[in-house]
Scaffold this active site. Structure first.
Site, PDB file in Angstrom:
ATOM      1  N   GLU A  73      -6.563 -10.476  -1.255  1.00  0.00           N
ATOM      2  CA  GLU A  73      -7.258 -10.208  -0.281  1.00  0.00           C
ATOM      3  C   GLU A  73      -8.788  -9.967  -0.559  1.00  0.00           C
ATOM      4  OE1 GLU A  73      -6.017  -6.798   2.196  1.00  0.00           O
ATOM      5  OE2 GLU A  73      -3.802  -7.529   1.994  1.00  0.00           O
ATOM      6  N   ASN A  76       1.947  -5.245  -2.930  1.00  0.00           N
ATOM      7  CA  ASN A  76       0.540  -5.573  -2.746  1.00  0.00           C
ATOM      8  C   ASN A  76      -0.389  -4.449  -2.524  1.00  0.00           C
ATOM      9  OD1 ASN A  76      -1.404  -7.753  -2.208  1.00  0.00           O
ATOM     10  ND2 ASN A  76      -1.297  -6.871   0.096  1.00  0.00           N
ATOM     11  N   GLU A  79       0.872  -1.205  -0.044  1.00  0.00           N
ATOM     12  CA  GLU A  79       0.039   0.006  -0.076  1.00  0.00           C
ATOM     13  C   GLU A  79       1.002   1.119   0.083  1.00  0.00           C
ATOM     14  OE1 GLU A  79      -2.900  -0.392   3.021  1.00  0.00           O
ATOM     15  OE2 GLU A  79      -3.750  -2.260   2.471  1.00  0.00           O
ATOM     16  N   ASP A 118     -12.530  -9.661  -0.979  1.00  0.00           N
ATOM     17  CA  ASP A 118     -13.787  -9.709  -0.337  1.00  0.00           C
ATOM     18  C   ASP A 118     -14.653  -8.421  -1.106  1.00  0.00           C
ATOM     19  OD1 ASP A 118     -12.896  -7.396   0.776  1.00  0.00           O
ATOM     20  OD2 ASP A 118     -12.538  -8.215   2.836  1.00  0.00           O
ATOM     21  N   HIS A 122     -10.485  -5.488  -2.465  1.00  0.00           N
ATOM     22  CA  HIS A 122     -11.381  -5.080  -1.430  1.00  0.00           C
ATOM     23  C   HIS A 122     -12.416  -4.429  -2.350  1.00  0.00           C
ATOM     24  CE1 HIS A 122      -9.364  -6.906   1.699  1.00  0.00           C
ATOM     25  NE2 HIS A 122      -8.329  -6.094   1.639  1.00  0.00           N
TER      26      HIS A 122
END
Ligand SMILES: *[C@@H]1O[C@H](CO)[C@@H](O)[C@H](O)[C@H]1NC(C)=O
Ligand SMILES: *[C@@H]1O[C@H](CO)[C@@H](O)[C@H](O)[C@H]1NC(C)=O
Length: 421
Positions: free
Chosen positions: A260, A194, A153, A262, A230
């Site tokens: 990750e 990432n 990030e 979702d 996300h």
């Protein structure tokens, strides 16, 4: 050539009850995985039993246990009691382990007056702090991690570099410093950048592309880019748009993965039509990975709505995962299962010339964490064509090149898919 066990199981179950990782591997991915929540593994037996099921999840990643505040709570004092929880489950079950994360602006420890984020550092002292951290943490997990998220990030949503103690001390030089240290600590793991919201292919994505180029231009190693994924129900890009974005990175010679995933509802409880939309969104994300040769796998950020970071971070939103709070499979589970099964059971039309190539050197089917067996294809491909890095170079029904450009070799990932790696 006999059908390997995994496919027999998948097809005997008629695709209906086949589990996600088995299907993903049959469809050409390395894994379908999930993060594991340290706190629930020993307190919730139902949770633990599903997490343990390698047919469902072939790869695990610790949700919090390997972050800086967990592993080096005091300067120079390392502790792995939390990080080892999920790593231990993966080891016990023979699941791949993704490791997460090393250099990140968030979840940094407080070191009294010398916090990483608040200390007065110069390049030499902060480089030493970074290298000491990476060397110790990666050293502890050496040989266990399929991949490490080395830098996490580093870009804001508007495409500017995210402010941090690392950026203010090094400008962008901390990327190469971190990746070099990681390579020295464990030369055999994949080193990833990432980040989230790369999926929308906007200014943030452009900057992440630049980040990869900066690391490469510095001569430092980088192997992969993690798309966190996300996402929001109804706002998830299409399968083809997502694939286009993934290919911006594979074109740079790095692999990609969803790390990750979702997809949250903006309000809960979700209507039945919103649950169907969520399923379509999940299928688009997973499908885009299937469509891109350098996309190695999909990791969801937890599997049950019972335990998710979303409600605390986005109040009123949630239910972002594949299992509901009672561990029942949601429509999204069926959508993911279907898109994987479609790829696994519908390979391109068979061509005998390729089959002959494949069967001359049958690889051992790997069902453990070991790397795929390498079958070096030295024979000239039909027509002399050579596949580029990450390209497909074999598999049942494959009629394209079976040789790879130097120095890459054709590695058999499963009967349907070999790749130049
Ligand atoms: C994994 O889950 C499936 C579906 O519930 C089940 O059939 C299978 O036996 C489980 N495998 C293990 C090792 O528990
Ligand atoms: C960096 O800080 C350390 C500790 O305060 C000091 O010893 C060192 O000389 C500084 N290095 C530079 C290049 O300023």
């Amino acid at each position: 050539m006999h059908l390997p066990t995994v496919l027999s199981v998948v097809f005997a179950a008629a695709g209906v009850t086949a589990q996600l990782n088995d299907l993903a591997v049959a469809a050409g991915l390395k894994y379908f995985g999930t993060c594991g929540s340290e706190g629930n593994i020993n307190s919730d037996t139902t949770y633990r039993n599903i997490l343990n099921n390698k047919s469902e999840f072939g790869q695990l990643v610790p949700e919090n246990g390997q972050k800086w505040d967990a592993t080096e709570p005091s300067r120079g004092q390392f502790t792995y009691s939390s990080g080892d929880i999920v790593a231990g489950v993966a080891k016990q079950n023979g699941q791949l382990l993704r490791c997460h994360t090393l250099v990140w602006y968030s979840q940094l420890p407080s070191w009294g007056n010398v916090t990483v984020s608040g200390g007065s550092w110069n390049r030499s002292t902060l480089q030493s702090v970074i290298e000491t951290h990476i060397n110790n943490v990666m050293g502890h997990y050496k040989g266990q991690c399929y991949a490490w998220d080395v830098v996490n990030e580093a870009v804001n949503d508007d495409g500017t570099w995210r402010p941090s103690v690392f950026l203010s001390t090094f400008n962008t030089d901390y990327f190469a410093i971190s990746f070099r240290a990681a390579k020295a600590a464990d030369p055999n793991t994949k080193l990833y950048y990432n980040d989230y919201n790369l999926e929308y292919n906007q200014a943030k994505t452009d900057r992440a592309v630049e980040l990869v180029k900066i690391v490469q231009a510095a001569g430092a190693p980088i192997d992969g880019v993690g798309f966190q994924g996300h996402l929001i129900v109804g706002s998830t890009p299409s399968r083809s748009a997502l694939a286009t974005t993934l290919k911006r990175f594979t074109a740079l010679g790095v692999e990609v993965a969803y790390t990750e995933l979702d997809i949250r509802h903006s309000s809960v409880p979700a209507s039945s039509s919103a649950l169907v939309t969520q399923g379509n969104d999940f299928a688009n994300v997973v499908g885009s990975c299937l469509d891109v040769a350098g996309c190695v796998g999909v990791t969801i950020w937890g599997f049950t709505d019972k335990y998710s970071w979303i409600p605390q971070t986005f109040p009123g939103q949630g239910d972002a995962l594949l299992y509901n709070s009672n561990f029942g499979k949601k429509p999204a589970w069926t959508s993911v299962s279907s898109v994987l099964a479609a790829k696994a059971t519908n390979p391109p039309p068979a061509q005998t010339t390729t089959l002959a190539t494949i069967t001359t050197a049958p690889p051992a089917q790997t069902t453990t964490t070991s790397r795929p067996a390498v079958s070096t294809t030295s024979a000239a491909a039909p027509g002399g064509a050579q596949q580029t890095r990450w390209g497909q170079c074999g598999g049942i029904g494959w009629s394209g090149p079976t040789a790879c450009q130097s120095p890459w070799t054709c590695q058999v990932l499963n009967p349907y898919y070999s790749q130049c790696l």
